[in-house]
Scaffold this active site. Structure first.
Site, short mmCIF file in Angstrom:
data_model
loop_
_atom_site.label_atom_id
_atom_site.label_comp_id
_atom_site.label_asym_id
_atom_site.label_seq_id
_atom_site.Cartn_x
_atom_site.Cartn_y
_atom_site.Cartn_z
N SER A 265 0.84 -1.19 0.00
CA SER A 265 0.00 0.00 0.00
C SER A 265 0.87 1.24 0.00
O SER A 265 2.08 1.16 0.24
CB SER A 265 -0.89 0.00 1.25
N LYS A 266 0.25 2.37 -0.27
CA LYS A 266 1.07 3.58 -0.39
C LYS A 266 1.71 3.98 0.94
O LYS A 266 2.70 4.69 0.95
CB LYS A 266 0.28 4.71 -1.04
N ARG A 267 1.15 3.51 2.03
CA ARG A 267 1.74 3.85 3.33
C ARG A 267 2.96 3.00 3.68
O ARG A 267 3.75 3.36 4.53
CB ARG A 267 0.69 3.72 4.45
#
Ligand code: GLU
Length: 508
Positions: A265-267
């Site tokens: 995920s982008k995190r």
């Protein structure tokens, strides 16, 4: 169907920056098109205006260009199947939706957003999930439940409506996915998706299928998250009577987090310290920055090489591929079904490999702007020579500075441990003698410096390490760097002498 010209598309929605998973989808489409002499299209799927993010489309285009995945057709790229932005094709979708109502494959639905929210809340309270489907449609406000007269009247009085797909009851939809093999869905489990919204826009499903048909797409290659949409899409082709010419499907495996469960995920990038996006993205709403491979100093060829191996292999243990070799070797049959784990260390390894392949002159051209940004003037020849000395210690262009800053500026501090260990009572006098010797050297070149240095040391009977280590400390600020006499040569006679004297003065 198989004789058709190969035409594939990358169809992102401009709802934010392109994730590296999106770039991999673009890459696999590109490779497939190139391999088969086909066309690679970019289509911007911007029908959901509530999710539109300014700058996202420009970001997508720039990312593709940086990666070398230049579309044959697309917004700003030409092509005779345009426009390639769905918002610019808006006027055309309604008649397709209407066509399905007329043929009985779709229906009008007058339920308001408020009605639907209430139904969802009621279902939730009962521990259930509301679905607009073959079980519930008969008791909802739509043209299947109302009489033709009532429906007509609502439409002519201007009441807003959506058009929904009438999912056939209890039918198996089977498809040979080119990656996953045979996949079967039963329509009982599928809901009646909205095709056309009351705001006058088509949904993803309608626009995607209509455009793939009109743009003569032969293969839909996309992420696994779209697999559940496949039966609806297949039925839409059937409903339109386009089954004969419809595309084949290939769903790419997920990209998994470096550790633990779940998809990348982008995190994760922030948490684990690697980029998830091809280019730096400045979020227009929050102002937050998300790092990018380009700005982090990765070469596009390293990024692409790494992405290609996320879910594909050539069937050999070859790991290094140029774009040409990828095109040559690529096939959907060799794309795996299971998720593939992203490995940031391996990505770094690829970058190192591509950096080592570059000549010192190529690297110098990339490194000069970093020096300029630091207001450092250096002769290009010197920069090339420095890079030759330290290249094998570098994974990134920026490492040239980390590893070789002392070639361009005198040390501002001296490593305390090295001072404690190497700086003896006799050191200042020995170094002063060395500075005086260096003043007399005529040809300032590593071999000559070394020769004179050695002769002098032998004459004095001094211990070599006892002088060379402090000398290195004066020149580079610590116990690091390549051959000492090469360092002397590259920083120059005057600078060498001045650094020795400065250190003697500062360290004492
Ligand atoms: N617009 C969809 C996306 O954002 C396209 C999916 C597809 O390729 O059909 O990924």
């Amino acid at each position: 169907m198989d004789q058709k010209k190969i035409r594939v598309r990358f169809a992102p929605s401009p709802t934010g920056p392109l994730h590296m998973g999106g770039v991999r989808t673009a890459l696999f489409n590109y490779l497939f098109a190139r391999k088969h002499g086909g066309d690679f299209l970019l289509r911007i799927e911007d029908t959901d205006q509530t999710r539109y993010v300014p700058g996202a489309e420009a970001y997508i285009t720039e990312s593709l260009k940086w990666c070398g995945l230049v579309p044959d057709e697309g917004p700003g790229f030409g092509g005779s199947f345009g426009p390639y932005r769905q918002s610019e094709r808006k006027a055309m979708y309604f008649s397709f939706a209407r066509q399905l109502v007329d043929s009985g494959w779709a229906y009008y639905s007058f339920d308001t957003p408020g009605d639907l929210d209430r139904l969802r809340a009621e279902a939730e309270a009962a521990g259930e999930v509301f679905a607009y489907n073959q079980q519930t449609r008969g008791s909802l406000c739509n043209s299947l439940a109302l009489t033709p007269g009532e429906t007509e009247q609502r439409i002519s009085s201007g009441e807003p409506y959506a058009i929904r797909f009438k999912m056939p009851e209890n039918m198996d939809v089977t498809e040979e996915d080119l990656i996953r093999g045979s996949v079967t869905f039963n329509t009982r489990e599928l809901d009646d998706k909205v095709l056309f919204k009351s705001d006058g826009m088509p949904t993803y499903h309608l626009a995607n299928v209509v455009d793939d048909h009109l743009m003569e797409i032969s293969h839909v290659i996309r992420g696994e998250e779209w697999l559940p949409s496949m039966p609806l899409h297949i039925l839409l082709y059937r409903a339109f009577g386009w089954e004969e010419s419809r595309p084949r499907f290939a769903h790419l495996p997920l990209i998994l987090k470096p550790q633990g469960k779940g998809k990348l995920s982008k995190r994760d990038g922030d948490k684990m310290g690697f980029p998830v996006f091809p280019l730096l993205w400045k979020d227009p709403e929050s102002g937050e920055n998300f790092r990018g491979y380009r700005e982090d100093g990765y070469f596009p060829e390293a990024f692409i090489n790494m992405l290609a191996l996320l879910g594909w292999n050539a069937g050999t243990d070859q790991e290094i591929f140029t774009m040409e070799e990828l095109i040559e070797n690529f096939s959907l049959e060799r794309v795996v079904k299971s998720g593939s784990r992203f490995d940031p260390e391996k990505t770094r390894w690829f970058n190192r490999y591509y950096l080592q392949q570059k000549s010192a002159a190529e690297l110098a051209a990339l490194f000069m702007p970093l020096l300029e940004a630091k207001n450092i003037q250096a002769a290009p020849d010197k920069v090339v020579a420095v890079i030759e000395e330290i290249k094998d210690r570098c994974d990134f262009v920026a490492d040239i500075w980390e590893q070789g800053h002392y070639f361009f500026e005198a040390p501002a501090v001296y490593d305390e441990k090295t001072v404690a260990k190497r700086w003896k009572a006799e050191t200042p006098a020995q170094l002063e003698a060395m500075a005086a010797l260096f003043e007399t050297i005529g040809s300032w070149e590593a071999g000559a410096i070394k020769e004179q240095f050695s002769a002098f040391m032998n004459e004095k009977g001094w211990n070599f390490g006892g002088v060379m280590n402090p000398l290195r400390l004066c020149l580079v600020g610590g116990n690091l760097g390549p051959d000492l006499f090469r360092i002397c040569e590259l920083i120059g006679q005057e600078e060498t002498i001045s650094r020795i004297r400065k250190a003697v003065q500062l360290i004492g």
